[in-house]
Scaffold this active site. Structure first.
Site, PDB file in Angstrom:
ATOM      1  N   ARG A 128      -6.102  -4.632 -13.471  1.00 21.53           N
ATOM      2  CA  ARG A 128      -6.127  -5.695 -12.456  1.00 21.53           C
ATOM      3  C   ARG A 128      -7.484  -6.379 -12.503  1.00 21.53           C
ATOM      4  NH1 ARG A 128      -5.191  -3.162  -7.042  1.00 21.53           N
ATOM      5  NH2 ARG A 128      -3.022  -3.058  -7.727  1.00 21.53           N
ATOM      6  N   ARG A 197     -12.378  -4.786  -2.507  1.00 20.33           N
ATOM      7  CA  ARG A 197     -11.467  -5.349  -3.503  1.00 20.33           C
ATOM      8  C   ARG A 197     -11.736  -6.846  -3.673  1.00 20.33           C
ATOM      9  NH1 ARG A 197      -6.898  -1.868  -4.020  1.00 20.33           N
ATOM     10  NH2 ARG A 197      -7.623   0.273  -3.778  1.00 20.33           N
ATOM     11  N   LYS A 279      -9.992   1.880   0.199  1.00 21.09           N
ATOM     12  CA  LYS A 279     -10.104   0.487  -0.215  1.00 21.09           C
ATOM     13  C   LYS A 279     -10.503  -0.379   0.972  1.00 21.09           C
ATOM     14  CE  LYS A 279      -5.094  -0.014   0.350  1.00 21.09           C
ATOM     15  NZ  LYS A 279      -3.822  -0.250  -0.358  1.00 21.09           N
ATOM     16  N   LYS A 281     -10.719  -4.624   2.187  1.00 13.70           N
ATOM     17  CA  LYS A 281     -10.250  -5.959   1.836  1.00 13.70           C
ATOM     18  C   LYS A 281     -10.854  -7.012   2.757  1.00 13.70           C
ATOM     19  CE  LYS A 281      -5.906  -4.232  -0.083  1.00 13.70           C
ATOM     20  NZ  LYS A 281      -4.420  -4.253  -0.031  1.00 13.70           N
ATOM     21  N   CYS A 497       6.340  -6.675  -4.395  1.00 17.18           N
ATOM     22  CA  CYS A 497       5.444  -5.907  -5.258  1.00 17.18           C
ATOM     23  C   CYS A 497       6.196  -5.521  -6.527  1.00 17.18           C
ATOM     24  CB  CYS A 497       4.950  -4.668  -4.527  1.00 17.18           C
ATOM     25  SG  CYS A 497       6.220  -3.411  -4.260  1.00 17.18           S
ATOM     26  N   CYS A 503       5.259   1.538 -11.029  1.00 16.74           N
ATOM     27  CA  CYS A 503       4.387   2.043  -9.960  1.00 16.74           C
ATOM     28  C   CYS A 503       4.768   3.471  -9.588  1.00 16.74           C
ATOM     29  CB  CYS A 503       4.467   1.147  -8.737  1.00 16.74           C
ATOM     30  SG  CYS A 503       3.435   1.739  -7.366  1.00 16.74           S
ATOM     31  N   CYS A 543       7.622   0.661  -1.329  1.00 18.24           N
ATOM     32  CA  CYS A 543       7.129   1.800  -0.557  1.00 18.24           C
ATOM     33  C   CYS A 543       6.430   1.260   0.677  1.00 18.24           C
ATOM     34  CB  CYS A 543       6.196   2.673  -1.404  1.00 18.24           C
ATOM     35  SG  CYS A 543       4.497   2.068  -1.497  1.00 18.24           S
ATOM     36  N   CYS A 547       1.968  -3.605  -0.153  1.00 17.29           N
ATOM     37  CA  CYS A 547       1.193  -4.487  -1.029  1.00 17.29           C
ATOM     38  C   CYS A 547       1.615  -5.949  -0.922  1.00 17.29           C
ATOM     39  CB  CYS A 547       1.297  -4.015  -2.480  1.00 17.29           C
ATOM     40  SG  CYS A 547       0.482  -2.426  -2.768  1.00 17.29           S
TER      41      CYS A 547
END
Length: 695
Positions: A128, A197, A279, A281, A497, A503, A543, A547
């Site tokens: 990514r 990120r 993470k 953001k 996603c 994934c 899930c 995302c």
């Protein structure tokens, strides 16, 4: 510009048989700088007390070591995210071990395998990129296009955070692919992992002070929070560092330790050895433009300008986040809330103070609860603000009032403001492949265009001369890249996603199942009499990690088992399927049917400023249309939208004119517009429940 690291940034080589002493806090004196070829076992102050590097200022020592997750131990023993990844990447195995699998995320990659295949796992890596504001140079786009064909699965994926994903890279090719990206002024550093990120900003190349300032701010925040210890370049390009000169204000803010934010003499002055608990953001935008889903971020930054359009400062919002765990109510999606305003010259210091507050206080024992949203939910915004102000060194000012938010897609042709044009292109689920991929390559290469990636998985072609508009339009149409008016509105705003097959977290399909899902939703719309231009925002994830931000959609589907979803709806979706019933009732009672259709808020652009609510659990994808009975019950019980604070700007009607027309009709019956709309819905539902028909 190419430079090599000096001694302070050179790799630290650690004997894998030795372990670094546990790091858990920082005392400012006695930190011993470590240089090349030094084996490190522990670091002690002159008084022999352990120097720790998780939180600052120092917290009282406790007898028992606090519980930490396995990932925290991997980070601590990694020599700043190098070991054992550097060794795992050069052995003959097709995969890497558990510790390296966690550490490679910081480098912008995930280990994956094809879950459709049976038998031995066929491992590969997803890469990514990191593209603040979604900016991609002509050179980098063409390089990514080449890499997808030569080393990937032949497709590029545009993400919901304005980046590329490249799937299917084999371990033996990773260094070549990473090195190629780096040497062409791209980066994957920090695109994944427990650190900041990609920083979002409106992608439109508009020559406007506020848009340019938002994009510049996003780039400066990204630079401020980029890792400094050199691990990325050590692993992939043998220590060479490819970079452009940083703005002096970024360097100054990073090095400033006047309020105890930094680890003195550390290779990672902001992150330390442990980086962040999870993470992080950040998104930056301008008033009215919610193309970046501002409230879903750990930090939302909004430019505030004066009456002349000159940026003066920023509103700050904190605590947004989408991820959750099914059937664990202590986990939840959350919208960011306002924390305060800062003048423009202080933005980097305020951002740093918020990040450091999370670094020092976010949970490190259970990763399900490690995001900033859980810290704020636990503390409350007032306590959180007070701790941030300690690191910031001053009080945050009151939030500034903002106008209403809108979702902006930037699709189609637009003026940039400098004589050039830009063209926004819809890409289904962000997947660039086949004829579309070849066509984009031809156009971008032939006209030497830079591009921008949007947070809605679309692509913008920038800096187009007026004379090029017609030939480019023709080429794009031949490649299946149609103008927005030729694309189903459901597809224009939908997101998904990647999910299966690659994934490892996916429970069920998302990207691959979305095209059929949208066709079925369109069929339902047609069945109840909605026009083709009517739409809702549909988002699908495989899930509950969210995302594709399904919890902000009008209709969100979240993977909850094989071919099974949890269905989330906003109020607008509850009402949209009742429009047909309203229409029939209005005909019977000789009211204006057009007026009654318009009062159900279908024509306005959803602005992603409120969370959806759970509608149905464990819904088999084949039975999605069977939810109308429960839907009618929900509509019947609905008592209207509570008055909300200005930060959400929730609105009931698509436009002022519609509201006024409905209000005039309602006044004839001594009612409000809202009361009239609800009376119509309730009358219909009551008739249906009593076995009557209004047809």
């Amino acid at each position: 510009m190419t430079t090599s690291f000096g001694a302070a940034n050179t790799a630290i080589f650690i004997d894998p048989k030795l372990q670094i002493q546990s790091f858990n806090g920082l005392k400012p004196s006695g930190l011993i700088p470590v240089h090349k070829n030094v084996h490190v076992v522990s670091v002690s102050s002159p008084s022999s007390s352990t120097i720790r590097a998780v939180s600052t200022p120092v917290k009282p020592e406790t007898a028992a070591e606090p519980k930490r997750s396995k990932v925290e131990i991997f980070k601590e023993q990694s020599n700043f995210i190098r070991y054992p990844l550097n060794e795992e990447m050069v052995n003959d195995a097709p995969n890497i071990n558990e510790a390296a699998t966690q550490l490679i995320k910081f480098h912008g990659s995930y280990l994956q395998y094809n879950r459709d295949e049976r038998g031995a796992k066929s491992y590969s890596f997803m890469l990514r990129t990191k593209n603040p504001s979604g900016k991609v140079s002509n050179r980098l786009y063409l390089v990514m296009d080449d890499l997808a064909d030569e080393f990937g699965i032949g497709t590029l994926r545009l993400t919901t955070r304005q980046t590329f994903q490249l799937h299917g890279v084999l371990k033996k090719d990773m260094k070549t692919v990473m090195g190629t990206i780096i040497r062409n002024m791209g980066s994957t550093l920090g695109a994944c992992g427990d650190l900041n990120r990609n920083v979002l900003a409106p992608p439109a190349p508009l020559v406007r002070k506020d848009y340019l300032f938002a994009q510049e701010t996003a780039e400066n925040i990204a630079a401020l929070l980029t890792p400094q210890s050199g691990f990325y370049y050590d692993v992939w390009v043998d220590g060479e560092k490819f970079m452009t000169a940083e703005p002096p204000e970024v360097v100054k803010a990073r090095n400033d330790n006047s309020h105890g934010t930094n680890f003195p003499d550390s290779p990672e002055p902001i992150y330390g050895t442990q980086f962040l608990p999870r993470k992080f953001k950040i998104a930056v935008t301008v008033p009215t433009d919610n193309s970046v889903d501002i409230f879903t971020n750990d930090i939302g930054v909004v430019v505030v300008s004066d009456d002349n359009g000159e940026p003066q400062g920023f509103n700050l919002y904190v605590g947004g986040g989408m991820g959750r765990t099914h059937r664990l109510e202590s986990t939840f999606p959350r919208m960011a809330e306002p924390i305060g305003y800062v003048p423009k010259e202080d933005i980097l210091y305020a951002i740093k103070a918020i990040v450091v507050t999370q670094r020092d206080n976010g949970r490190r024992d259970d990763r399900k609860y490690s995001r900033l949203k859980y810290l704020i939910s636990s503390w409350g915004i007032e306590k959180f603000r007070s701790v941030v102000e300690e690191f910031y060194g001053k009080k945050l000012e009151p939030i500034r009032e903002l106008p209403e938010w809108e979702f902006k897609s930037f699709l189609g042709w637009h003026e940039q403001g400098d004589g050039s044009l830009f063209c926004g292109l819809h890409v289904d689920n962000g997947r660039i492949k086949g004829v579309m991929k070849k066509t984009l390559r031809e156009v971008i290469e032939k006209y030497n265009l830079n591009v921008r990636i949007t947070a809605n998985q679309n692509l913008i072609l920038c800096d187009i001369r007026r004379a090029w508009k017609r030939p480019i339009t023709t080429l794009l149409a031949q490649g299946g890249l149609l103008e927005p008016r030729y694309v189903d509105p459901l597809n224009v705003t939908a997101m998904a996603c990647p999910a299966l097959p690659m994934c490892p977290l996916a429970i069920t399909e998302a990207e691959r199942g979305t095209p059929d899902l949208l066709k079925r939703i369109r069929a339902v719309f047609e069945k109840v009499g909605l026009k083709h231009n009517e739409s809702i925002v549909v988002r699908v994830t495989g899930c509950p990690n969210g995302c594709a931000r399904p919890y902000m959609a009008e209709l969100g589907l979240v993977g909850d088992g094989p071919n099974s979803y949890q269905v989330l709806c906003s109020l607008q979706y509850y009402l949209s399927v009742s429009v047909f019933f309203l229409f029939k009732w209005s005909m019977k009672h000789e009211l204006n049917p057009f007026l009654c259709q318009q009062q159900i808020w279908l024509g306005g652009t959803p602005n992603q400023t409120s969370l959806a609510q759970c509608f149905l659990n464990k819904v088999k994808i084949q039975e999605l249309e069977k939810g109308f009975e429960k839907l009618q019950g929900l509509v019947d019980k609905w008592e209207g939208v509570p008055k909300s604070s200005g930060k959400f700007n929730l609105k009931l009607f698509a436009d002022k004119e519609t509201y006024q027309a409905v209000d005039e009709l309602a006044k004839l019956q001594n009612k409000t517009a809202h009361q009239l709309a609800m009376e119509i819905i309730r009358n219909y539902v009551a008739a249906e429940q009593n076995g009557k028909s209004i047809e």
